[in-house]
Design an enzyme around this catalytic site. Structure first.
Site, PDB file in Angstrom:
ATOM      1  CB  SER A  29      -0.964  -0.055   1.187  1.00  0.00           C
ATOM      2  OG  SER A  29      -2.045   0.817   1.008  1.00  0.00           O
ATOM      3  CG  ASP A  89      -1.582  17.199  14.193  1.00  0.00           C
ATOM      4  OD1 ASP A  89      -2.748  16.767  14.231  1.00  0.00           O
ATOM      5  OD2 ASP A  89      -1.055  17.816  15.146  1.00  0.00           O
ATOM      6  CG  HIS A 116      -5.675  -2.802   0.584  1.00  0.00           C
ATOM      7  ND1 HIS A 116      -4.909  -2.575  -0.540  1.00  0.00           N
ATOM      8  CD2 HIS A 116      -5.239  -1.923   1.529  1.00  0.00           C
ATOM      9  CE1 HIS A 116      -4.055  -1.581  -0.301  1.00  0.00           C
ATOM     10  NE2 HIS A 116      -4.229  -1.181   0.950  1.00  0.00           N
TER      11      HIS A 116
END
Length: 264
Positions: free
Chosen positions: A85, A173, A232
Site C-alpha cells: 500500500s 497531524d 487489500h
C-alpha cells in the site's frame, strides 16, 4: 534514520527490505519477516511518522524513498524490496529514484496512480478518542467502535495505540496534511527495468487492468499475480500464500509463488 528490525543472517543474496502501509508499523509484517528469515536476512522498518521511527514535518514519496535508500545503504547497498500500500508506493519511488538499491521489487496491492478514496476519516476517529479514560486495549476498541465499525480495521488501527503512554504511535497531524500526496502519486522521472511483481488480493480492486499501462511505463518488466480470497491486506488475509509468493519471487529462479493466480 528509520527504526529497523533485522531477522536472520546475511547470506549470498541481498537482504529483503519490507515497508508497511499507512497507519501500520513493522510489527504488522514481522511474523512474515521472521519466517522469511529462515533463508534470507530480512529487514523491516517503521516508516517515518509511524511506530518508533522519528516524526517529520514531511511525508511525500520522494521523502519516504530517501528513508528506504538510507536503510539499504546501511545494509550493503542493495536489497530485494517489498512494500504494501503506502509502503508499496514508497518502494516504487525507491526503485525509480535509486534503482541501483533494488534487485527485485514486489508491490503489494497498490499501483502508481492517484486514488479517489481518502483515509482521513480514520485520523479523525483516532484523534476523537478520549485516551484519558482508556485503561486497556479492550476499552479503546469499545470506544472506537462507533466511528470505526469494521472489526478488522479497528484492530489494525489499535496496533498503533500505546495504551500505557496514552498516545498514538502515529503523527496524525502530518499524515492528515499529506493525505492528498499519500493517496496520490508524484511525477517521477525514470523507470526501473529490474524484475517487479505486482501482487494483489483477488478480492481487492486497488490494482485494476486499466492501471497496467501506467505500471508498465515505469516498470517494463512488471509481472502481475493475485492471491485468491485475499483483500487489500493480503498479508493478513492469506499470510502463508503471501509469504510463499515473496520467498519464491525473491529466490534465484523468480518463478510464480504458491497460492498466486498468475496473470498476463
Amino acid at each position: 534514520m528509520l527504526m529497523t528490525y533485522s531477522f536472520g543472517d546475511p547470506g549470498d543474496l541481498p537482504p529483503i527490505l519490507i515497508a508497511h502501509g499507512l497507519y501500520g508499523s513493522a510489527r504488522n509484517l514481522n511474523v512474515i519477516a521472521k519466517r522469511l528469515s529462515a533463508t534470507r536476512q530480512v529487514i523491516s522498518v517503521d516508516m517515518r511518522n509511524h511506530g518508533d521511527s522519528p516524526w517529520s514535518a514531511r511525508h511525500s514519496y520522494p521523502d519516504l524513498a530517501g528513508d528506504l535508500a538510507e536503510v539499504v545503504t546501511g545494509f550493503g547497498g542493495v536489497a530485494d524490496v517489498m512494500g504494501h500500500s503506502m509502503g508499496g508506493k514508497a518502494a516504487m519511488a525507491l526503485a525509480l529514484l535509486h534503482p541501483a538499491a533494488v534487485r527485485r521489487l514486489v508491490v503489494a496491492d497498490i499501483a502508481p496512480v492517484t486514488y479517489n478514496h481518502t483515509q482521513v476519516q480514520f485520523i479523525h476517529a483516532m484523534r476523537a478518542l478520549d485516551l484519558s479514560g482508556i485503561a486497556t486495549r479492550r476499552d479503546a476498541d469499545a470506544a472506537l467502535k462507533a466511528d470505526v465499525p469494521e472489526d478488522g480495521i479497528r484492530a489494525f488501527l489499535l496496533q498503533s495505540l500505546d495504551v500505557k503512554e496514552k498516545r498514538w504511535r502515529l503523527n496524525l497531524d502530518v499524515l492528515e496534511a499529506f493525505m492528498p500526496q499519500i493517496i496520490g502519486w508524484p511525477d517521477l522521472a525514470g523507470r526501473f527495468d529490474g524484475p517487479a511483481l505486482f501482487l494483489s488480493g483477488g478480492a481487492s480492486d486497488y490494482v485494476r487492468a486499466d492501471h497496467r499501462p501506467a505500471i508498465r511505463a515505469l516498470f517494463p518488466a512488471a509481472r502481475f499475480a493475485k492471491i485468491p480470497g485475499a483483500g487489500h491486506w493480503l498479508h493478513a488475509d492469506k499470510p502463508r500464500e503471501f509469504e510463499a509468493s515473496l520467498g519464491i519471487f525473491f529466490g534465484a529462479n523468480g518463478s510464480s509463488g504458491q497460492g498466486q493466480t498468475p496473470e498476463s
